[in-house]
Motif scaffolding. Sequence first.
Motif, PDB file in Angstrom:
ATOM      1  N   GLN A 143      60.626  43.455 104.063  1.00  0.00           N
ATOM      2  CA  GLN A 143      59.954  44.279 105.073  1.00  0.00           C
ATOM      3  C   GLN A 143      58.463  44.030 104.999  1.00  0.00           C
ATOM      4  N   ASP A 144      57.848  43.738 106.157  1.00  0.00           N
ATOM      5  CA  ASP A 144      56.395  43.540 106.266  1.00  0.00           C
ATOM      6  C   ASP A 144      55.806  44.688 107.063  1.00  0.00           C
ATOM      7  N   LYS A 145      54.948  45.472 106.417  1.00  0.00           N
ATOM      8  CA  LYS A 145      54.354  46.619 107.095  1.00  0.00           C
ATOM      9  C   LYS A 145      52.895  46.331 107.414  1.00  0.00           C
ATOM     10  N   PHE A 146      52.595  46.292 108.729  1.00  0.00           N
ATOM     11  CA  PHE A 146      51.222  46.111 109.195  1.00  0.00           C
ATOM     12  C   PHE A 146      50.662  47.474 109.601  1.00  0.00           C
ATOM     13  N   ASP A 147      49.442  47.491 110.124  1.00  0.00           N
ATOM     14  CA  ASP A 147      48.827  48.758 110.513  1.00  0.00           C
ATOM     15  C   ASP A 147      49.680  49.540 111.498  1.00  0.00           C
ATOM     16  N   LYS A 148      50.154  48.857 112.561  1.00  0.00           N
ATOM     17  CA  LYS A 148      50.888  49.545 113.614  1.00  0.00           C
ATOM     18  C   LYS A 148      52.252  48.918 113.878  1.00  0.00           C
ATOM     19  N   ASP A 149      52.735  48.176 112.928  1.00  0.00           N
ATOM     20  CA  ASP A 149      53.970  47.445 113.183  1.00  0.00           C
ATOM     21  C   ASP A 149      54.694  47.187 111.871  1.00  0.00           C
ATOM     22  N   ILE A 150      56.013  47.119 111.946  1.00  0.00           N
ATOM     23  CA  ILE A 150      56.841  46.747 110.796  1.00  0.00           C
ATOM     24  C   ILE A 150      57.790  45.651 111.252  1.00  0.00           C
ATOM     25  N   THR A 151      57.851  44.564 110.497  1.00  0.00           N
ATOM     26  CA  THR A 151      58.815  43.501 110.793  1.00  0.00           C
ATOM     27  C   THR A 151      59.846  43.455 109.675  1.00  0.00           C
ATOM     28  N   TYR A 152      61.066  43.151 110.077  1.00  0.00           N
ATOM     29  CA  TYR A 152      62.173  43.108 109.121  1.00  0.00           C
ATOM     30  C   TYR A 152      62.745  41.704 109.091  1.00  0.00           C
ATOM     31  N   ASN A 153      63.040  41.226 107.906  1.00  0.00           N
ATOM     32  CA  ASN A 153      63.552  39.873 107.743  1.00  0.00           C
ATOM     33  C   ASN A 153      64.689  39.905 106.740  1.00  0.00           C
ATOM     34  N   SER A 154      65.813  39.310 107.130  1.00  0.00           N
ATOM     35  CA  SER A 154      66.974  39.285 106.239  1.00  0.00           C
ATOM     36  C   SER A 154      66.795  38.285 105.107  1.00  0.00           C
ATOM     37  N   GLY A 155      65.757  37.449 105.204  1.00  0.00           N
ATOM     38  CA  GLY A 155      65.514  36.445 104.178  1.00  0.00           C
ATOM     39  C   GLY A 155      64.505  36.897 103.138  1.00  0.00           C
ATOM     40  N   ILE A 156      64.152  35.961 102.291  1.00  0.00           N
ATOM     41  CA  ILE A 156      63.235  36.212 101.186  1.00  0.00           C
ATOM     42  C   ILE A 156      62.618  34.866 100.804  1.00  0.00           C
ATOM     43  N   PRO A 157      61.368  34.817 100.344  1.00  0.00           N
ATOM     44  CA  PRO A 157      60.783  33.525  99.949  1.00  0.00           C
ATOM     45  C   PRO A 157      61.644  32.821  98.903  1.00  0.00           C
ATOM     46  N   VAL A 158      61.771  31.522  99.032  1.00  0.00           N
ATOM     47  CA  VAL A 158      62.649  30.752  98.146  1.00  0.00           C
ATOM     48  C   VAL A 158      62.285  30.906  96.663  1.00  0.00           C
ATOM     49  N   PRO A 159      61.001  30.849  96.266  1.00  0.00           N
ATOM     50  CA  PRO A 159      60.701  30.975  94.834  1.00  0.00           C
ATOM     51  C   PRO A 159      61.006  32.352  94.254  1.00  0.00           C
ATOM     52  N   ALA A 160      61.264  33.336  95.123  1.00  0.00           N
ATOM     53  CA  ALA A 160      61.598  34.675  94.621  1.00  0.00           C
ATOM     54  C   ALA A 160      62.922  34.678  93.870  1.00  0.00           C
TER      55      ALA A 160
END
Length: 803
Positions: A63-80
Amino acid sequence: MLKNYLKTAWRSIVRNKAFSLINITGLSIGMAASLLVFIVVKYELSYDTFQPNYNRIYRVVTQDKFDKDITYNSGIPVPALAALRNEFPHIQFGALESSYGSQVTVPSGKNEIGNKFIQETGIFFSEPQVFNVLKYEWLAGSPAILKDPNNVALDEKTALKYFNSWQEAMGKTVLLDNLVPLRISGIVKNTPVNSDLPLSVLISYVTLERYGKSYNHFDIWNTTSSNFNIFALLPPGVEMEDVNKGLLQFSKNHYSVLSNTSIKTNSLQPLRDMHFDRRFATFGDHITSKSTLLTLLLIGIFIILMACVNFVNLSTALSVNRSKEVGIRKVLGGNRKQLFGQIMSETSVIVSISIIVSLGFAWLALPYIKHIASIQESLSLFTSQTISMVIGMGILVTLLAGLYPSLVLSKYNPITALKNKMVTAGVRGVSLRRGLVIMQFTISQILIIATAVAISQMNFISKADLGFDKEGVLILNGKSDSVSLSKQTAFKQQLLQIPGVQSVSLNNDAPSSDNLWSTNFAYNHQPDEKFQISLKFTDPDYFKTFGLQLLAGRIQAESDTMREVVINETLVNKLGIRNLNDVIGKTIRIGRNQWYPIVGVIKDFKTSSLREDIKPIVITTRKAFYACTGIRIRTGQLAGTKEAIEKTWDRFYPEYAFSSQFFDENIARFYQQEEQLSLLYKIFAGLAIFISCLGLYGLVSFMAVQKTKEVGIRKVLGASVTSLLQLFSKEFTVLIIISFFISVPVAWYMMHNWLNNFVYRVPLSIWFFVSAIVGSVAIAWITVGYKAIKAALANPVKALRSE
């Protein structure tokens, strides 16, 4: 005793043929509809439940939370993945990376290209550890084969498609995208269709690491792709909430240093929620919200309740005609318990017949269920769960439909019954029947309103201004590899020579799709903005091919690399700039790249479905990403031109299979579930109206018997047929108006929530509700009219002789 009950029940059913036919019809249709709803809901709820550890399997999402927006992604960075294994050693993790639209070529062994198969879904680069989390049966080989590069496992149906049998497939070599040789070293049993993890082609993940270095994302923390999913198996006793607390700290440690424009966090998504959460993409073909399933269940319950109401109405209406029978039975020694058993046995016989008929209806309708639900496999009607549901429904319907009529008939006073004076009894019963009619028409009007709103919204979608011209554009899917890139320009020029082709564009994606490439950016040498942009890489002919409108400046110049950019109105507005021309000449930096000049602004177009806001878009050139060709074809020449395009493709790219879709068909797939829901509303609204009409017929029958003498007296005193019609219809009109005031807030709430799924939607106009009341009154008058006219035209002498 039971035998006598059943014999008497059968005689009563045969004697009252019209009554029995109406009851059996209503109950069988109601039960068939409810049974089909049960099958659909059960199927949707069964997704991935075949996994042995279903309740302990989770997906790590972002989950990416910006000032006025939230984006959702089913993925994750590969090195994680490595970091998770290091910091959560007690949890088993496994990674899958999907590959969409890839081609698998089966060499013929005769210096020929061989058979080419486009796999739109089902291709995954997989670690062997995935099978510590997800359990699949291996028919040959084992997960260990995925440790080595260039190994692949196929499921049974894919092996059969490529070869004659899975046994013959073992040990053979196939090519992925004409680049990667893969040795078939394992066979996996077919994944059930009700799964969001359709594992068809499983390639060892180390193969991707060897051949996919150009993606350059294996060690980058600030790139997140929905294609790369990590699944986790929690040990018994470990709670999701506790792991999420650890993931919160994990996210702070690894992401806080990457960006100051958003807060990125990882969390667990239960496997049981994957199929129902629209925020996160899945590898399956659709996502179904639980609210939709709840709506279906409620409709199924309402339909069966309406059928039971009909039975009650018709039974109590007929009870007046059976009063002498009841009186004689009581005089001859029959007690209330025996009479209750007799009436309940009649109900049981009718319900049993209705169940048999409903199974026939359901069996006939089952093959068409794919038109009203996202189910492509053949469903079985006679399963243990379905049979249990049918038996349970039969018992419940028998109690609901038979209990009240049995109690009413069994308590009749024998002297009153023998005098046939039951017409004046049971005032409370009449009130109950009126209440049941109100309930029926409340449900009908809710469904009528829902149908009208759904149809209006789907019409709005089909006619909405999307900001581009979707008609007559054929989209070819290819690969952005060195072989195809070297031929692209010549291929485009050859396509333009086909008489039916108007324009051709090379690009990475159509204007509207689910494939959005988002990134951070900065404007005019300022720090990064606190929201993301979506990127599209196209040649200059993209605007002409898809009918995009330029509002300021010019389109970007032809180039193999990024040099200039065009942005949309939404991005200008989010930057706080009022005059579109003010951005022309300013610069923009995408990610950590260099600064590029803004040369144009285009009118907003819908970047995805109408459920979502328009994204801020940056359009630029980059030939290395052109894996898509958009071709505008002249109206009336689609079929012949498409055939010529395919021949041209085969001449330029004989090693690649021809894969194409019309753009408008892709757009239509966005709303497949809404179209299906709209169709469901139509079907169930029709059933509800039909069943309501049967219920009205029952109540009018009761009233006609109750008002026999009143009608006779009125006719003798000079009453017209019209006034007698008003006598019957007035009461039902009042009942429908009452039901209208009950249905309006319910329907408004239900459809308001449904429309909230769309950013762009029709208003809930008062005319939706007016149409429901007008339609209901009209239907009621038509239904009442037949029976009322029959009563009004009856001989008044017979009516006055009635005792």
